[in-house]
Write a protein that holds these residues in place. Structure first.
Motif, short mmCIF file in Angstrom:
data_model
loop_
_atom_site.label_atom_id
_atom_site.label_comp_id
_atom_site.label_asym_id
_atom_site.label_seq_id
_atom_site.Cartn_x
_atom_site.Cartn_y
_atom_site.Cartn_z
N GLY A 1 2.95 1.39 -3.34
CA GLY A 1 2.05 1.75 -4.44
C GLY A 1 1.63 3.21 -4.37
N GLY A 2 1.31 3.69 -3.17
CA GLY A 2 0.96 5.10 -3.02
C GLY A 2 2.09 6.03 -3.36
N LEU A 3 3.30 5.66 -2.95
CA LEU A 3 4.48 6.46 -3.27
C LEU A 3 4.74 6.47 -4.78
CD1 LEU A 3 6.84 8.15 -2.21
CD2 LEU A 3 8.12 6.03 -1.95
N GLY B 1 2.53 6.02 -7.10
CA GLY B 1 1.47 6.83 -7.69
C GLY B 1 1.73 8.31 -7.52
N TYR B 2 2.23 8.70 -6.35
CA TYR B 2 2.53 10.11 -6.10
C TYR B 2 3.65 10.60 -7.00
CZ TYR B 2 3.75 14.41 -3.70
OH TYR B 2 4.02 15.72 -3.41
N ALA C 1 -2.00 2.77 -5.21
CA ALA C 1 -1.95 2.23 -3.86
C ALA C 1 -2.73 0.92 -3.76
CB ALA C 1 -2.48 3.25 -2.86
N ILE D 1 -3.14 8.29 -7.61
CA ILE D 1 -2.40 7.79 -6.44
C ILE D 1 -3.17 6.64 -5.79
CG2 ILE D 1 -1.57 8.39 -4.13
CD1 ILE D 1 -1.09 11.25 -5.29
N GLY D 2 -4.48 6.79 -5.66
CA GLY D 2 -5.30 5.75 -5.06
C GLY D 2 -5.28 4.44 -5.84
N GLY E 1 -0.74 -1.79 -5.52
CA GLY E 1 0.38 -2.18 -4.67
C GLY E 1 -0.06 -3.04 -3.50
N ALA E 2 -1.19 -2.69 -2.88
CA ALA E 2 -1.71 -3.48 -1.77
C ALA E 2 -2.11 -4.88 -2.23
CB ALA E 2 -2.90 -2.76 -1.13
N LEU F 1 0.83 -1.20 0.00
CA LEU F 1 0.00 0.00 0.00
C LEU F 1 0.87 1.26 0.00
CD1 LEU F 1 -2.98 1.00 0.25
CD2 LEU F 1 -2.59 1.08 2.70
N VAL F 2 1.88 1.27 0.84
CA VAL F 2 2.76 2.44 0.93
C VAL F 2 3.59 2.60 -0.34
CG1 VAL F 2 4.76 3.40 2.15
CG2 VAL F 2 2.84 2.45 3.44
#
Length: 82
Positions: free
Chosen positions: A15-17, A19-20, A63, A59-60, A66-67, A12-13
């Motif tokens: 994937g979010g990174l 995406g950012y 994430a 970003i979502g 990735g999760a 999750l982290v």
């Protein structure tokens, strides 16, 4: 069970990174109830400012992907141990 949750959170982290860092360059103009968002095809630089709705969705999505990958790796790792 702990490795699955740990890998889910790591995914999750990460994937979010990702995406950012790869969010599209965007500008959002709001006038009353009218909202117009324009996106470019390059990743956004360090221009600052608030994130647009499209960027937050980008970003979502990363994430969540990735999760899901992290959880999948956790299940595979759990089966190999058993």
């Amino acid at each position: 069970m702990n490795s699955k949750i740990g890998l889910l959170l790591v995914g999750l982290v990460v994937g979010g990174l990702a995406g950012y860092l790869t969010r599209p360059e965007a500008a959002e103009i709001k006038v009353g109830s009218f909202s117009l968002e324009v996106q470019g095809d390059r990743p956004a630089g360090a221009s600052g400012g608030s994130l647009t709705t499209g960027q937050m969705q980008h970003i979502g999505i990363f994430a969540v992907i990735g999760a899901a990958l992290g959880l999948g790796v956790g299940f595979v790792a759990g089966r190999r141990r058993a």
